[in-house]
Design a protein around this motif. Structure first.
Motif, mmCIF file in Angstrom:
data_model
loop_
_atom_site.group_PDB
_atom_site.id
_atom_site.type_symbol
_atom_site.label_atom_id
_atom_site.label_comp_id
_atom_site.label_asym_id
_atom_site.label_seq_id
_atom_site.Cartn_x
_atom_site.Cartn_y
_atom_site.Cartn_z
ATOM 1 N N LEU A 76 0.824 -1.207 0.000
ATOM 2 C CA LEU A 76 0.000 0.000 0.000
ATOM 3 C C LEU A 76 0.860 1.260 0.000
ATOM 4 C CD1 LEU A 76 -2.738 1.378 0.141
ATOM 5 C CD2 LEU A 76 -2.684 1.085 2.636
ATOM 6 N N LEU A 80 1.056 4.153 -2.899
ATOM 7 C CA LEU A 80 0.744 5.554 -2.648
ATOM 8 C C LEU A 80 1.942 6.455 -2.950
ATOM 9 C CD1 LEU A 80 -1.261 5.217 0.702
ATOM 10 C CD2 LEU A 80 -2.188 5.739 -1.564
ATOM 11 N N ASN A 81 3.099 6.102 -2.402
ATOM 12 C CA ASN A 81 4.266 6.979 -2.523
ATOM 13 C C ASN A 81 4.942 6.917 -3.883
ATOM 14 O OD1 ASN A 81 4.313 8.121 0.150
ATOM 15 N ND2 ASN A 81 5.040 6.149 0.917
ATOM 16 N N PHE A 85 1.270 7.391 -7.487
ATOM 17 C CA PHE A 85 1.718 8.783 -7.579
ATOM 18 C C PHE A 85 2.385 9.063 -8.920
ATOM 19 C CE2 PHE A 85 5.290 11.775 -6.941
ATOM 20 C CZ PHE A 85 4.541 12.934 -6.752
ATOM 21 N N VAL A 164 -2.595 11.276 -2.887
ATOM 22 C CA VAL A 164 -2.025 9.963 -2.576
ATOM 23 C C VAL A 164 -0.638 10.104 -1.953
ATOM 24 C CG1 VAL A 164 -3.359 8.799 -4.366
ATOM 25 C CG2 VAL A 164 -1.088 9.665 -4.903
ATOM 26 N N THR A 167 -1.192 11.130 1.640
ATOM 27 C CA THR A 167 -1.657 9.963 2.396
ATOM 28 C C THR A 167 -0.514 9.001 2.684
ATOM 29 O OG1 THR A 167 -3.812 10.172 1.295
ATOM 30 C CG2 THR A 167 -3.359 8.113 2.440
ATOM 31 N N GLY A 168 0.351 8.786 1.692
ATOM 32 C CA GLY A 168 1.495 7.915 1.911
ATOM 33 C C GLY A 168 2.443 8.443 2.977
#
Length: 376
Positions: A76, A80-81, A85, A164, A167-168
């Motif tokens: 996950l 995200l990162n 992205f 994202v 969030t990461g």
């Protein structure tokens, strides 16, 4: 001596901020390297070759694989990162002018601040909101052009990329990995690269034949420096610093990209761009300042609870300042320095009456003060 200096810089908060800031500064060179050293029209291939080889190298060096819940957490966080992205960044870059994409992406610190308040319980201060707004305004002055046109899909992709990534950053702060930093970085790079690989093959096809040494050097720079080194510094900053402060450092990327355009391509900055750069730097500095802690309240030190230790620096305990210790209960130990123990309550009343009678006679006071009054 040099190693001690580097260690002190690394352990000091300012040193951590500076080392973390190197990551977005390195990412600011991505545009120049992509346009000057890589084959044109292959941004997803560049993203895959940037993330996947670097992640495999870090996993091979650390010899650590995820365990338990860290399999899906690494997947996950890598999505995200890195994976999602980069994909959204690719869409935004193709559908928006660079200045518009950078300006929309500059909202990431504000998004990280809001997510930190929701997921980590951090306080969303007015200073953070003002600094985040100033950061967006500064980036727009620095890179936005008047002839820039908006595209709904591109703007949505740029906002999604900022969301994202924020969030990461917040989840990476919330989930403290038990593994070494380089291992955790490698897991995320591998996860992100594997997610991007089928997308790159589907959209761009297989890698082009006949890559030159310059192309390979550009890919090596993006993988070793732009991913392995930069993301290790970035994730270490997330471990040591508040996630909002780390997100503000991401505003350095458009600043460095603009400066490299001036140095390498001979571009010139006008007054508005210089003002925008100054505003961005001011927002970065404001976001890194520590919040002042609560001041100690003035007043007397409260009495300690019975049976607890008393601080010797605060003076003698309250009982000793008031005189000799009170009479103890019958049958308990009595301090010999305080005199003979009392007999009963009636005897004490008799003593007081006898003292009053003797003090009313001539010389009675002196005899009592000398201890010459015998007990009946």
């Amino acid at each position: 001596m040099l190693s001690n200096l580097l260690r002190s810089i690394r352990d000091h908060r300012l040193g951590i901020v500076v080392l973390t800031a190197l990551a977005p500064a390195i990412w600011g060179s991505t545009y120049l390297v992509t346009t000057e050293l890589l084959p044109p029209g292959r941004p997803l291939l560049a993203a895959v070759l940037r993330a996947l080889p670097a992640g495999l190298l870090l996993v091979a060096v650390t010899r650590r694989l995820p365990r338990g819940i860290w399999w899906w957490r690494a997947l996950l966080l890598g999505a995200l990162n890195i994976g999602v992205f980069f994909a959204l960044l690719f869409v935004a870059a193709y559908r928006l002018p660079g200045g518009v994409a950078a300006t929309v992406g500059a909202v990431q610190p504000l998004l990280a601040a809001g997510l930190s308040a929701a997921l980590l319980g951090d306080r969303l201060s007015a200073r953070t909101v003002v600094a985040g707004t100033a950061g967006v305004a500064g980036v727009s002055l620095l890179v936005l052009r008047s002839e820039a046109r908006l595209d709904a899909v591109g703007v949505a992709a740029a906002l999604g990329g900022a969301l994202v990534m924020a969030t990461g950053v917040v989840l990476a702060k919330r989930w403290a990995s038990p593994a070494p930093l380089l291992a955790t970085t490698g897991w995320q790079l591998v996860a992100g690269g594997l997610l991007l690989l089928p997308v790159a093959l589907l959209v761009e096809g297989p890698p082009p034949a006949g890559l030159t040494a310059v192309n390979l050097g550009g890919y090596a720079y993006l993988s070793l420096i732009g991913a392995a080194v930069a993301y290790a510094l970035w994730f270490r900053g997330i471990r040591e610093l508040p996630p909002t402060a780390v997100s503000f450092l991401g505003l350095l990327s458009p600043v460095v990209a603009t400066l490299l355009g001036v140095i390498v391509a001979g571009e010139r900055l006008n007054a508005l761009q210089l003002t925008g750069g100054a505003v961005v730097l001011a927002a970065l500095v404001a976001a890194q300042r520590r919040r002042p802690g609560p001041r100690p309240t003035a007043g007397p030190i409260p009495d300690t609870a019975p049976g607890t230790a008393h601080d010797s620096a605060a003076g003698p305990p309250p009982d000793s300042a008031a005189g000799p210790p009170p009479d103890t209960a019958p049958g308990t130990a009595h301090d010999s320095a305080a005199g003979p123990p009392p007999d009963t309550a009636q005897n004490r009343e008799s003593d007081h009456a006898h003292d009053r009678l003797r003090s009313s006679r001539p010389g009675g006071t002196q005899d009592r003060e000398r201890g010459a009054v015998p007990r009946p």
